[in-house]
Motif scaffolding. Structure first.
Motif, PDB file in Angstrom:
ATOM      1  N   SER A  91      -4.701  -4.377  -0.734  1.00 47.72           N
ATOM      2  CA  SER A  91      -4.175  -3.310   0.120  1.00 47.72           C
ATOM      3  C   SER A  91      -3.216  -2.394  -0.630  1.00 47.72           C
ATOM      4  CB  SER A  91      -3.473  -3.916   1.334  1.00 47.72           C
ATOM      5  OG  SER A  91      -4.416  -4.553   2.179  1.00 47.72           O
ATOM      6  N   LEU A  92      -2.484  -2.932  -1.595  1.00 43.04           N
ATOM      7  CA  LEU A  92      -1.577  -2.085  -2.368  1.00 43.04           C
ATOM      8  C   LEU A  92      -2.335  -0.986  -3.113  1.00 43.04           C
ATOM      9  CD1 LEU A  92       0.989  -4.634  -3.882  1.00 43.04           C
ATOM     10  CD2 LEU A  92       1.293  -3.112  -1.926  1.00 43.04           C
ATOM     11  N   LEU A 123       6.376   2.560   1.117  1.00 41.29           N
ATOM     12  CA  LEU A 123       4.961   2.257   1.329  1.00 41.29           C
ATOM     13  C   LEU A 123       4.639   0.821   0.920  1.00 41.29           C
ATOM     14  CD1 LEU A 123       3.384   5.606   0.051  1.00 41.29           C
ATOM     15  CD2 LEU A 123       3.519   4.802   2.428  1.00 41.29           C
ATOM     16  N   GLU A 169      -2.887   7.136   0.413  1.00 36.72           N
ATOM     17  CA  GLU A 169      -1.617   7.545   1.013  1.00 36.72           C
ATOM     18  C   GLU A 169      -0.730   8.392   0.116  1.00 36.72           C
ATOM     19  OE1 GLU A 169       0.324   5.018   3.904  1.00 36.72           O
ATOM     20  OE2 GLU A 169      -0.900   3.345   3.200  1.00 36.72           O
ATOM     21  N   ARG A 174       6.056  -1.407   3.813  1.00 32.82           N
ATOM     22  CA  ARG A 174       5.269  -1.315   5.040  1.00 32.82           C
ATOM     23  C   ARG A 174       3.952  -2.064   4.915  1.00 32.82           C
ATOM     24  NH1 ARG A 174       2.695   4.271   6.478  1.00 32.82           N
ATOM     25  NH2 ARG A 174       1.039   3.306   5.246  1.00 32.82           N
ATOM     26  N   THR A 175       3.288  -1.923   3.761  1.00 30.91           N
ATOM     27  CA  THR A 175       1.999  -2.582   3.551  1.00 30.91           C
ATOM     28  C   THR A 175       2.138  -4.096   3.525  1.00 30.91           C
ATOM     29  OG1 THR A 175       1.191  -0.671   2.293  1.00 30.91           O
ATOM     30  CG2 THR A 175       0.040  -2.757   1.967  1.00 30.91           C
ATOM     31  N   LYS A 210      -4.777   0.648  -2.001  1.00 34.83           N
ATOM     32  CA  LYS A 210      -5.107   1.712  -1.054  1.00 34.83           C
ATOM     33  C   LYS A 210      -3.937   2.665  -0.837  1.00 34.83           C
ATOM     34  CE  LYS A 210      -8.678  -0.866   1.422  1.00 34.83           C
ATOM     35  NZ  LYS A 210      -8.649  -2.096   0.637  1.00 34.83           N
ATOM     36  N   ILE A 211      -2.724   2.246  -1.210  1.00 36.14           N
ATOM     37  CA  ILE A 211      -1.585   3.176  -1.137  1.00 36.14           C
ATOM     38  C   ILE A 211      -1.865   4.387  -2.021  1.00 36.14           C
ATOM     39  CG2 ILE A 211       0.830   3.505  -1.783  1.00 36.14           C
ATOM     40  CD1 ILE A 211       1.377   0.645  -0.945  1.00 36.14           C
TER      41      ILE A 211
END
Length: 291
Positions: free
Chosen positions: A114-115, A169, A122, A172-173, A117-118
């Motif tokens: 998931s990191l 970010l 994002e 939050r993730t 995808k930052i």
């Protein structure tokens, strides 16, 4: 090579110190690779004061640039660096009973994915950034669900606005994934180097000095260094005073000096020491004349 060149510069300048029309400080910066680095401590201890420093020069070897050449770049040249540790805290248990545990390895794996995808979803794609997890530590044996996993990573960008966004970010993730899986976490920000931005006025001195030393044809041996996501806490000095860090060519395939920084077989062409020392000495003298 770096301290050899700086020491050589100090020795040569000391021999003519009576002829130098200004004060010269020689800095041996410690701990560049170990956050939070050495530059901040040196600044706190007054290295740029009494008397105040009007300009600062630094250098870094570059295996992408041939020996006998240098690289210069105005503005942002090396990325800001935000190093961090993430600890995922789950609940240990038997591999055969995953429902009775909270698998820190599984949660950590989800966090790693998931990191990424930052950056891809994002941050502004026109403002380069990256997040790398360089180390994962967790688990003991194959049939035990791990209670704790540590992720060690770094986030980098050339843009100051993106740099400010990244810690939030990250938090939050990680927080969202851990909440969804019933795990806890700890996020520790270890350091946050700013991006290193060279001052054009300092680069002009380096360029003109190089040509004066080695002739007009040497102008063709000055390369425009591309921006890199590597980090350098020399950036703190450049926030305080005009200056620049030039890239010193150390590439020589004939002797095997063509491997990347930090590689196990990295080496330099030591003939480059002459060019680095000559340029630093002459740039200091030229700078003193201009000041």
């Amino acid at each position: 090579v770096h301290p050899a060149i700086v020491l050589g510069t100090a020795v040569l300048l000391s021999r003519i110190k009576g002829e130098i029309p200004a004060g010269v400080k020689i800095l041996f910066q410690p701990a560049e690779e170990k956050p939070p680095g050495g530059a901040q401590e040196m600044i706190k201890n007054g290295v740029l004061n009494n008397p105040p420093v009007k300009m600062i020069f630094g250098l870094h070897v570059d295996p992408n640039v041939p020996t006998g050449r240098i690289g210069l770049r105005d503005g942002p040249t090396m990325a800001s660096v935000t190093d961090f540790d993430i600890t995922i805290i789950g609940k240990g248990g038997h591999a055969a009973r995953p429902h009775a545990a909270i698998d820190a390895v599984a949660v950590a794996s989800e966090v790693v994915g998931s990191l990424q995808k930052i950056v891809s979803r994002e941050t502004n794609p026109l403002k380069p950034a990256l997040i790398t997890i360089g180390a994962i530590e967790g688990g003991t044996v194959r049939n035990v669900i791990a209670e704790r996993v540590i992720l060690r990573g770094t986030a980098r960008t050339l843009n100051p606005d993106t740099r400010k966004m990244l810690p939030g970010l990250l938090k939050r993730t990680i927080e969202g994934i851990c909440r969804a899986r019933g795990a806890k976490y700890q996020l520790k920000i270890l350091s946050a180097y700013p991006a290193m931005a060279n001052h054009p006025s300092a680069n002009i001195i380096l360029k003109d000095t190089w040509i004066e030393l080695f002739g007009k044809s040497a102008g063709h041996k000055i390369e425009e260094t591309p921006a890199t996501m590597g980090g350098e806490d020399f950036a703190y000095f450049l926030l305080e005073t005009p200056g620049a860090m030039f890239r010193l060519g150390v590439r020589n395939r004939k002797i095997g000096a063509d491997k990347s920084w930090h590689a196990a077989d990295f080496m330099v062409d030591e003939d480059a020491i002459f060019y680095g020392t000559a340029l630093l000495c002459a740039a200091v003298l030229k700078c003193c004349e201009d000041l």
